[in-house]
Design an enzyme around this catalytic site. Structure first.
Site, PDB file in Angstrom:
ATOM      1  N   ASP A 129       0.830  -1.024  -0.203  1.00  0.00           N
ATOM      2  CA  ASP A 129       0.336   0.083  -0.377  1.00  0.00           C
ATOM      3  C   ASP A 129       1.028   1.423   0.466  1.00  0.00           C
ATOM      4  OD1 ASP A 129      -2.075   1.366  -0.177  1.00  0.00           O
ATOM      5  OD2 ASP A 129      -3.022   1.420   2.167  1.00  0.00           O
ATOM      6  N   PHE A 131       1.666   5.826  -0.480  1.00  0.00           N
ATOM      7  CA  PHE A 131       1.109   6.618   0.277  1.00  0.00           C
ATOM      8  C   PHE A 131       1.535   7.900  -0.732  1.00  0.00           C
ATOM      9  CE2 PHE A 131       1.351  10.433   3.613  1.00  0.00           C
ATOM     10  CZ  PHE A 131       0.327   9.942   4.141  1.00  0.00           C
ATOM     11  N   HIS A 136      -3.976  13.857   0.784  1.00  0.00           N
ATOM     12  CA  HIS A 136      -4.598  12.974   1.976  1.00  0.00           C
ATOM     13  C   HIS A 136      -2.991  13.115   2.984  1.00  0.00           C
ATOM     14  CE1 HIS A 136      -5.476   9.738   4.425  1.00  0.00           C
ATOM     15  NE2 HIS A 136      -3.838   8.948   4.211  1.00  0.00           N
ATOM     16  N   GLU A 202     -11.651   3.807   3.680  1.00  0.00           N
ATOM     17  CA  GLU A 202     -10.051   4.936   3.028  1.00  0.00           C
ATOM     18  C   GLU A 202     -10.527   4.610   1.081  1.00  0.00           C
ATOM     19  OE1 GLU A 202      -6.240   4.458   3.555  1.00  0.00           O
ATOM     20  OE2 GLU A 202      -6.186   5.500   6.168  1.00  0.00           O
ATOM     21  N   GLU A 204      -9.192   3.641  -1.956  1.00  0.00           N
ATOM     22  CA  GLU A 204      -8.104   3.595  -2.722  1.00  0.00           C
ATOM     23  C   GLU A 204      -8.051   3.340  -3.999  1.00  0.00           C
ATOM     24  OE1 GLU A 204      -4.817   2.083  -0.953  1.00  0.00           O
ATOM     25  OE2 GLU A 204      -5.358   2.698   1.350  1.00  0.00           O
ATOM     26  N   ASP A 236      -9.145   0.660   2.095  1.00  0.00           N
ATOM     27  CA  ASP A 236      -8.377  -0.470   3.418  1.00  0.00           C
ATOM     28  C   ASP A 236      -8.766   0.481   4.478  1.00  0.00           C
ATOM     29  OD1 ASP A 236      -5.436  -1.134   4.334  1.00  0.00           O
ATOM     30  OD2 ASP A 236      -4.537   1.509   4.200  1.00  0.00           O
ATOM     31  N   ARG A 240      -8.366   3.505  13.246  1.00  0.00           N
ATOM     32  CA  ARG A 240      -7.283   4.837  13.606  1.00  0.00           C
ATOM     33  C   ARG A 240      -6.341   5.000  15.098  1.00  0.00           C
ATOM     34  NH1 ARG A 240      -5.902   5.386   8.533  1.00  0.00           N
ATOM     35  NH2 ARG A 240      -8.103   6.639   7.108  1.00  0.00           N
ATOM     36  N   GLN A 243      -4.236   1.765  15.417  1.00  0.00           N
ATOM     37  CA  GLN A 243      -2.554   2.352  14.538  1.00  0.00           C
ATOM     38  C   GLN A 243      -2.080   3.399  14.985  1.00  0.00           C
ATOM     39  OE1 GLN A 243      -4.320   4.712  10.843  1.00  0.00           O
ATOM     40  NE2 GLN A 243      -1.861   4.993   9.697  1.00  0.00           N
ATOM     41  N   LYS A 256      -4.491  -2.180  10.502  1.00  0.00           N
ATOM     42  CA  LYS A 256      -3.769  -2.400   8.901  1.00  0.00           C
ATOM     43  C   LYS A 256      -4.667  -3.587   9.346  1.00  0.00           C
ATOM     44  CE  LYS A 256      -3.851   2.367   7.476  1.00  0.00           C
ATOM     45  NZ  LYS A 256      -4.821   3.016   6.707  1.00  0.00           N
ATOM     46  N   THR A 260      -9.025  -6.443   4.397  1.00  0.00           N
ATOM     47  CA  THR A 260      -8.546  -5.075   2.838  1.00  0.00           C
ATOM     48  C   THR A 260      -9.969  -5.547   2.241  1.00  0.00           C
ATOM     49  OG1 THR A 260      -6.268  -4.355   3.285  1.00  0.00           O
ATOM     50  CG2 THR A 260      -7.425  -4.017   1.458  1.00  0.00           C
ATOM     51  N   THR A 352      -4.983   6.650   0.146  1.00  0.00           N
ATOM     52  CA  THR A 352      -5.940   7.495   0.330  1.00  0.00           C
ATOM     53  C   THR A 352      -6.062   8.223  -0.585  1.00  0.00           C
ATOM     54  OG1 THR A 352      -6.293   7.051   2.690  1.00  0.00           O
ATOM     55  CG2 THR A 352      -7.797   8.230   1.734  1.00  0.00           C
ATOM     56  N   GLU A 366      -9.943  12.570   8.134  1.00  0.00           N
ATOM     57  CA  GLU A 366      -9.431  14.053   7.395  1.00  0.00           C
ATOM     58  C   GLU A 366     -11.063  14.371   7.709  1.00  0.00           C
ATOM     59  OE1 GLU A 366      -7.913  14.386   3.314  1.00  0.00           O
ATOM     60  OE2 GLU A 366      -8.037  11.847   3.364  1.00  0.00           O
TER      61      GLU A 366
END
Length: 424
Positions: A129, A131, A136, A202, A204, A236, A240, A243, A256, A260, A352, A366
């Site tokens: 994954d 970023f 984001h 998320e 994606e 994903d 939180r 994480q 995570k 998925t 994301t 967010e």
């Protein structure tokens, strides 16, 4: 691109699309199919009947229960099969006797979408994954450390596509329910262990690898697209609170790894060719191995996230696959720069895909400013009241859909959906 198959204007599956998936019915084992209109075409039957032409030993790959062997054949074979299918299915086909006018074969090979069960389309050995979402990253930097810029938190963000290695065993196909994960996290200064309290989604976009590379070799950026079999939507799911507590030193782990979700249909690069755009530009000077000759190396595909709750559906976010600063080709070039081998079936995701506004944010982290400002989600039925969420609740259903519309017809992915069950 008109077809003799009835295709509704709202269908994801035009003759321009022809995505691959793995399906089964009550009377059949999992097999490879292609979606068009309201049907799945059984490619195993077409291969056995010789309708797809002389594919040599490659024809046997269409009789398998996963797409891995077929994906590994390379884009030349995939292109030939695609062109043959389009020729057989187009409205004024000159090859009508092979399929259109062969009623017994049609009765065997065409299965209504409403009668099928979809499966994970490929055996996934590894999942990475990335970023690379611009908005984001910028928004999350301010949430993690108010006032901080992404350059301060992650100096390499603009210079290379950063990523973490995910857990392939928990990748599931759309409509597979997931349990709220248990974990460890602080609450009011006290460490607790139990069900996640800040469950998130998320939005994606991801690709499946068709051809890999050998250990110790790297993939050149300008040939990297040849290694991509096709694309899917991806959720994903993220815990939180788990994480944030665990990732300070080593990056994502249990926050995570619990689930998925990917959409069931793999859309080929050829189907998306007319939707190409350039990645977002940023002030940087890339090393040569990341400099791609093809300017339009990303895609312009809108993705909508919706919430299903209390028998109603609510609009959550409108994102787009164009909100990236690196292309998939650049991701693959960097992934293999040190000699890491990619293999057929590997799943590679963008991270994301948030846009610049709150309604374009691809996750609740967010949208709710880290859970401090619950977000109001608009009901699709105007007679129904809206709902507010800080994070996801048990029995919520999150669904992603995406459809790019062009002169050749709609190109969609089917839905990427999952229902949240209580923690075990």
């Amino acid at each position: 691109m008109a077809s003799w198959i009835p295709i509704a204007e709202t269908s994801d599956f035009s003759l321009q699309n022809l995505p691959y998936g793995i399906f089964s019915t009550d009377n059949s084992d999992p097999r490879i199919g292609v979606a068009i209109g309201e049907y799945v075409i059984d490619l195993k039957i077409l291969a056995e009947e010789g309708v797809l032409g002389n594919l040599g030993s490659g024809g046997d790959t269409l009789k398998q229960s996963t797409l891995n062997a077929y994906a590994a054949l390379g884009k030349d074979v995939h292109s030939r099969v695609r062109q043959t299918l389009q020729r057989l299915l187009e409205k004024d086909t000159q090859s009508g006797d092979a399929l259109r006018d062969n009623q017994p074969l049609r009765d065997k090979a065409f299965v209504p979408l409403s009668n099928v069960r979809m499966h994970l389309p490929m055996v996934i050995g590894d999942y990475t994954d990335f970023f690379v979402g611009l908005h984001h990253a910028v928004t999350c930097a301010g949430l993690v450390k108010p006032g901080a810029t992404i350059e301060q938190l992650c100096p390499c963000f603009y210079n290379l596509p950063i990523a973490y290695n995910g857990r392939a065993s928990s990748v599931v196909v759309s409509e597979t329910p997931l349990h709220r994960p248990n974990g460890q996290f602080p609450v009011d200064g006290k460490l607790v262990s139990g069900p996640c309290r800040k469950l998130d989604f998320e939005v994606e976009f991801a690709c499946f690898i068709g051809r890999g590379n050998e250990l110790g070799t790297s993939i050149e950026v300008d040939s990297a697209e040849d290694h991509i079999f096709g694309f899917v939507l991806m959720n994903d799911w993220s815990a939180r609170d788990i994480q944030m507590y665990e990732a300070t030193l080593m990056g994502p782990f249990n926050g995570k790894s619990f689930c998925t979700t990917v959409s069931p249909w793999i859309v080929t690069p050829e189907a998306l060719e007319s939707f190409r755009v350039a990645p977002k530009k940023t002030p940087r000077e890339l090393p040569e191995y990341l400099v791609q000759k093809k300017e339009k190396s990303a895609y312009n595909i809108p993705i909508r996230a919706t919430l299903g709750a209390n028998g109603q559906r609510y609009r959550v976010a409108d994102c787009n696959t164009n909100n990236v600063i690196f292309s998939f080709a650049q991701m693959l070039a960097h992934h293999t720069r040190g000699g890491c081998p990619l293999r057929t079936g590997d799943l590679i995701a963008t991270g994301t895909l948030s846009g610049p506004e709150r309604e374009n944010a691809g996750c609740l982290l967010e949208q709710t400013r880290g859970g401090t400002e619950p977000y109001e989600m608009i009901a699709e039925n105007s007679a129904t009241g809206n709902v507010r969420r800080a994070y996801l609740e048990d029995n919520d259903v999150i669904t992603f859909t995406a459809r790019a519309s062009g002169r050749g017809g709609n190109v969609g992915f089917g839905s990427c959906a999952g229902k949240i069950l209580p923690a075990p």
